[in-house]
Scaffold this motif. Structure first.
Motif, PDB file in Angstrom:
ATOM      1  N   VAL A 112       0.839  -1.209   0.000  1.00 18.76           N
ATOM      2  CA  VAL A 112       0.000   0.000   0.000  1.00 18.76           C
ATOM      3  C   VAL A 112       0.874   1.259   0.000  1.00 18.76           C
ATOM      4  O   VAL A 112       0.750   2.135   0.859  1.00 18.76           O
ATOM      5  N   GLY A 113       1.766   1.333  -0.971  1.00 25.08           N
ATOM      6  CA  GLY A 113       2.614   2.501  -1.090  1.00 25.08           C
ATOM      7  C   GLY A 113       3.796   2.460  -0.144  1.00 25.08           C
ATOM      8  O   GLY A 113       4.146   1.419   0.417  1.00 25.08           O
ATOM      9  N   ALA A 114       4.419   3.617   0.024  1.00 19.33           N
ATOM     10  CA  ALA A 114       5.640   3.715   0.832  1.00 19.33           C
ATOM     11  C   ALA A 114       5.373   3.389   2.292  1.00 19.33           C
ATOM     12  O   ALA A 114       4.340   3.769   2.846  1.00 19.33           O
ATOM     13  N   PRO A 115       6.295   2.688   2.943  1.00 19.75           N
ATOM     14  CA  PRO A 115       6.138   2.374   4.359  1.00 19.75           C
ATOM     15  C   PRO A 115       6.409   3.578   5.256  1.00 19.75           C
ATOM     16  O   PRO A 115       6.880   4.622   4.801  1.00 19.75           O
ATOM     17  N   TYR A 116       6.131   3.382   6.534  1.00 18.22           N
ATOM     18  CA  TYR A 116       6.390   4.391   7.555  1.00 18.22           C
ATOM     19  C   TYR A 116       7.860   4.792   7.547  1.00 18.22           C
ATOM     20  O   TYR A 116       8.739   3.994   7.217  1.00 18.22           O
ATOM     21  N   ASP A 117       8.137   6.028   7.909  1.00 13.39           N
ATOM     22  CA  ASP A 117       9.468   6.615   7.762  1.00 13.39           C
ATOM     23  C   ASP A 117      10.587   5.745   8.332  1.00 13.39           C
ATOM     24  O   ASP A 117      11.625   5.554   7.689  1.00 13.39           O
ATOM     25  N   ILE A 119      10.811   2.562   8.883  1.00 13.76           N
ATOM     26  CA  ILE A 119      11.019   1.310   8.165  1.00 13.76           C
ATOM     27  C   ILE A 119      11.795   1.536   6.873  1.00 13.76           C
ATOM     28  O   ILE A 119      12.491   0.637   6.378  1.00 13.76           O
ATOM     29  N   GLN A 120      11.730   2.739   6.322  1.00  8.91           N
ATOM     30  CA  GLN A 120      12.429   3.003   5.066  1.00  8.91           C
ATOM     31  C   GLN A 120      13.937   2.817   5.216  1.00  8.91           C
ATOM     32  O   GLN A 120      14.607   2.359   4.291  1.00  8.91           O
ATOM     33  N   ILE A 125      15.494   2.107   1.491  1.00  8.87           N
ATOM     34  CA  ILE A 125      14.939   3.151   0.622  1.00  8.87           C
ATOM     35  C   ILE A 125      15.669   4.460   0.888  1.00  8.87           C
ATOM     36  O   ILE A 125      15.992   5.216  -0.023  1.00  8.87           O
ATOM     37  N   THR A 126      15.900   4.731   2.159  1.00  9.51           N
ATOM     38  CA  THR A 126      16.737   5.854   2.577  1.00  9.51           C
ATOM     39  C   THR A 126      17.955   5.300   3.303  1.00  9.51           C
ATOM     40  O   THR A 126      17.907   4.213   3.876  1.00  9.51           O
ATOM     41  N   ASP A 127      19.040   6.039   3.279  1.00  7.57           N
ATOM     42  CA  ASP A 127      20.300   5.574   3.868  1.00  7.57           C
ATOM     43  C   ASP A 127      20.368   5.992   5.326  1.00  7.57           C
ATOM     44  O   ASP A 127      20.556   7.160   5.647  1.00  7.57           O
ATOM     45  N   LYS A 128      20.191   5.010   6.215  1.00  6.52           N
ATOM     46  CA  LYS A 128      20.283   5.276   7.647  1.00  6.52           C
ATOM     47  C   LYS A 128      21.481   4.583   8.284  1.00  6.52           C
ATOM     48  O   LYS A 128      21.564   4.469   9.507  1.00  6.52           O
ATOM     49  N   GLY A 359      15.405   8.831  12.278  1.00  2.58           N
ATOM     50  CA  GLY A 359      14.585   7.968  11.447  1.00  2.58           C
ATOM     51  C   GLY A 359      13.616   8.681  10.541  1.00  2.58           C
ATOM     52  O   GLY A 359      12.913   8.050   9.752  1.00  2.58           O
ATOM     53  N   TYR A 360      13.548  10.013  10.645  1.00  2.75           N
ATOM     54  CA  TYR A 360      12.586  10.780   9.843  1.00  2.75           C
ATOM     55  C   TYR A 360      13.330  11.750   8.925  1.00  2.75           C
ATOM     56  O   TYR A 360      14.405  12.244   9.249  1.00  2.75           O
ATOM     57  N   ASP A 361      12.704  12.049   7.778  1.00  6.81           N
ATOM     58  CA  ASP A 361      13.354  12.872   6.770  1.00  6.81           C
ATOM     59  C   ASP A 361      12.954  14.339   6.832  1.00  6.81           C
ATOM     60  O   ASP A 361      13.428  15.142   6.027  1.00  6.81           O
TER      61      ASP A 361
END
Length: 416
Positions: A112-117, A119-120, A125-128, A359-361
Motif C-alpha cells: 500500500v505505497g511507501a512504508p512508515y518513515d 522502516i524506510q 529506501i533511505t540511507d540510515k 529515522g525521519y526525513d
C-alpha cells in the motif's frame, strides 16, 4: 486548581460529546467482545500468580513468558507468538520478522505505497547506515495506491510475475500518509487476492495502532504474521517496553533467530520482573484501546465543529486509534501540539518544538507527556513539519483525560 479551559471551549466539548452517542455505543460493544476473548484465553491457560515471577540472566525456563506467548497466539488465532521486552520498538520487531523471512536475492513488496518513515531505513529506501535489507541483497518493490486506495490488481500482478517475491508487507495504519487506515476486512481481501496469485508468498501485517479496534485481527482473515509494539494497544498502557508478533510457527522461529542468534532463538530472554505488567496490560488492552478510540472520535468531532477536516470523520467506523486533523499551516500544528502537551500528566510544563527526530526525513514535532516514554497508547500528538501540515493524534489511557487534553489543544488553537 481546575484546568484553564474557557466556557466557549467547554461548550464545544459538550456539543461534540452529545453528537457521539451512537459511535461510543459501537466502540463499547467492540471492547466488551474483545475483553471476553482475552478473559477466555487467560482462563484457558490457567493464569496464576506463579506466571508473574521474572527471570534474570539468560532467561531460561521462564514459565510466565512462555505462557503469555501461548495466550497471544490464542487471541490472534495463530500457531505461535513471540512477546518480548527485548524488542526496543515496533520497528525493531518488524525488522526481525523481515530479516527472518527474507534472504539474499528475495524481494519484499510493500502493498500500500511507501512504508512508515523509520522502516524506510531498514529496507534501504533511505540511507540510515549499514545493515539494511538492501545491503544484504534483498530487493524491494512497492505497489502504489490508486485513487488513495489499495491496488488489488497491482498486488496480484507483482506477486505473480516476479518469482523472487517472498514477502508482501501490509501496513494497516496510515503512518504519516494521508490514506485511510485499512480495515481487517480490506486486509482479508488483499490476502485473498495475493494468495490466489501466488500461494507461496508470506503476508506480513504491520498491526501497530490497530489491535483490538475491531473484533478480528489480520491473522484471522489470511495474514501469515502480525507484528506490533507493546507500548501501543496490546500493552494496555502498562507494558514498559517490548514488541510482539503472532503467526505461523516457521515465521516466528525465523524471526526469533534475528531477535537473538541462530541456535538460541526464543530460548533466551529474561523478563526482569515485567511479566505481571505484560499480563495485566494485555488484560486491560481492549478497554484501554476503546478509551483511545473514543478520544480520537471526540477530537474529530470538536475539530469538525471548528471547521477543520478530520480523517476519519467523527462518524466513521474506526480501524486504528490514529486521528488525522488537517490544520493547514505550521503555526496551527505547533499550537495544537502545545495544547496536547499541557493536557499530559507528565511533563505538562514542557513546550514541544520541531526537531530532527532520528529515522525521519523532515523535522517532527511531538507532544507526549507519558508515563511510558513514547507510548502511543497514551495521549500524544505528532506531525512532520511539511505540507499539508497534518497532525496525528493518538492514545488516551482514559477517555476523560484524553478529552481534557483535546479541549486544551482547542483552547491553545483559538488563542488570539
Amino acid at each position: 486548581m481546575p484546568l484553564q479551559i474557557s466556557d466557549r471551549v467547554r461548550a464545544l466539548g459538550r456539543q461534540a460529546q452529545a453528537d457521539l452517542g451512537e459511535q461510543f455505543a459501537r466502540i463499547d460493544a467492540i471492547a466488551e467482545e474483545n475483553t471476553q476473548k482475552v478473559l477466555a484465553a487467560f482462563q484457558k491457560h490457567r493464569v496464576a500468580e506463579a506466571y508473574f515471577a521474572g527471570t534474570t540472566g539468560y532467561g531460561y525456563d521462564d514459565l510466565g513468558r512462555d505462557k503469555l506467548e501461548e495466550i497471544y497466539a490464542d487471541i490472534f488465532g495463530t500457531e505461535d507468538a513471540l512477546v518480548r521486552i527485548g524488542f526496543v520498538n515496533g520497528t525493531h520487531t518488524i525488522s526481525c520478522a523481515l530479516y527472518g523471512a527474507l534472504k539474499p536475492g528475495d524481494t519484499l513488496v510493500y502493498a500500500v505505497g511507501a512504508p512508515y518513515d523509520t522502516i524506510q531505513g531498514v529496507i534501504g529506501i533511505t540511507d540510515k547506515g549499514f545493515g539494511s535489507l538492501k545491503d544484504y541483497g534483498i530487493n524491494y518493490k512497492q505497489v502504489e495506491l490508486v485513487d488513495d486506495k489499495p491496488d488489488l490488481e497491482g498486488m496480484a500482478r507483482v506477486v505473480r510475475d516476479d518469482p523472487t517475491v517472498k514477502v508482501v508487507m501490509i501496513q494497516r495504519s496510515k503512518g504519516y500518509a494521508t490514506r485511510a487506515s485499512l480495515s481487517v476486512a480490506e486486509i482479508g481481501e488483499m490476502c485473498r487476492v495475493i494468495k490466489a496469485a501466488n500461494p507461496n508468498v508470506d503476508i506480513l501485517v504491520d498491526n501497530c495502532y490497530g489491535e483490538f479496534v475491531e473484533t478480528l485481527e489480520p491473522t484471522q482473515v489470511g495474514a501469515d504474521l502480525v507484528v506490533g509494539s507493546l507500548i501501543k494497544n496490546p500493552g494496555g498502557g502498562l507494558a514498559p517496553t517490548g514488541g510482539y508478533m503472532a503467526g505461523r510457527k516457521e515465521l516466528i522461529e525465523k524471526a526469533s533467530y534475528r531477535m537473538t542468534i541462530p541456535g538460541i532463538g526464543r530460548e533466551c530472554g529474561s523478563t526482569l520482573g515485567n511479566n505481571r505488567l505484560l499480563y495485566q496490560g494485555l488484560f486491560l488492552a481492549p478497554h484501554t484501546t476503546a478509551q483511545a478510540v473514543k478520544t480520537a472520535v471526540f477530537a474529530a468531532r470538536i475539530m469538525e465543529l471548528l471547521g477543520y477536516e478530520a480523517e476519519p470523520s467523527s462518524q466513521a467506523v474506526r480501524h486504528d486509534i490514529i486521528q488525522m486533523i488537517h490544520l493547514g499551516n505550521p503555526e496551527a500544528v505547533k499550537r495544537f501540539c502545545r495544547g496536547i502537551q499541557k493536557g499530559a500528566p507528565v511533563d505538562s510544563y514542557v513546550t514541544p518544538e520541531p526537531w530532527d527526530m532520528p529515522g525521519y526525513d523532515s523535522q517532527v514535532i511531538m507532544a507526549a507527556g507519558a508515563f511510558i516514554q513514547g507510548a502511543s497508547i497514551e495521549l500524544s500528538a505528532d506531525a512532520p513539519m511539511r505540507e499539508p501540515y497534518t497532525v496525528y493524534l493518538q492514545g488516551g489511557l482514559t477517555y476523560e483525560s484524553g478529552k481534557a487534553g483535546v479541549l486544551l489543544a482547542v483552547e491553545e488553537l483559538l488563542q488570539d
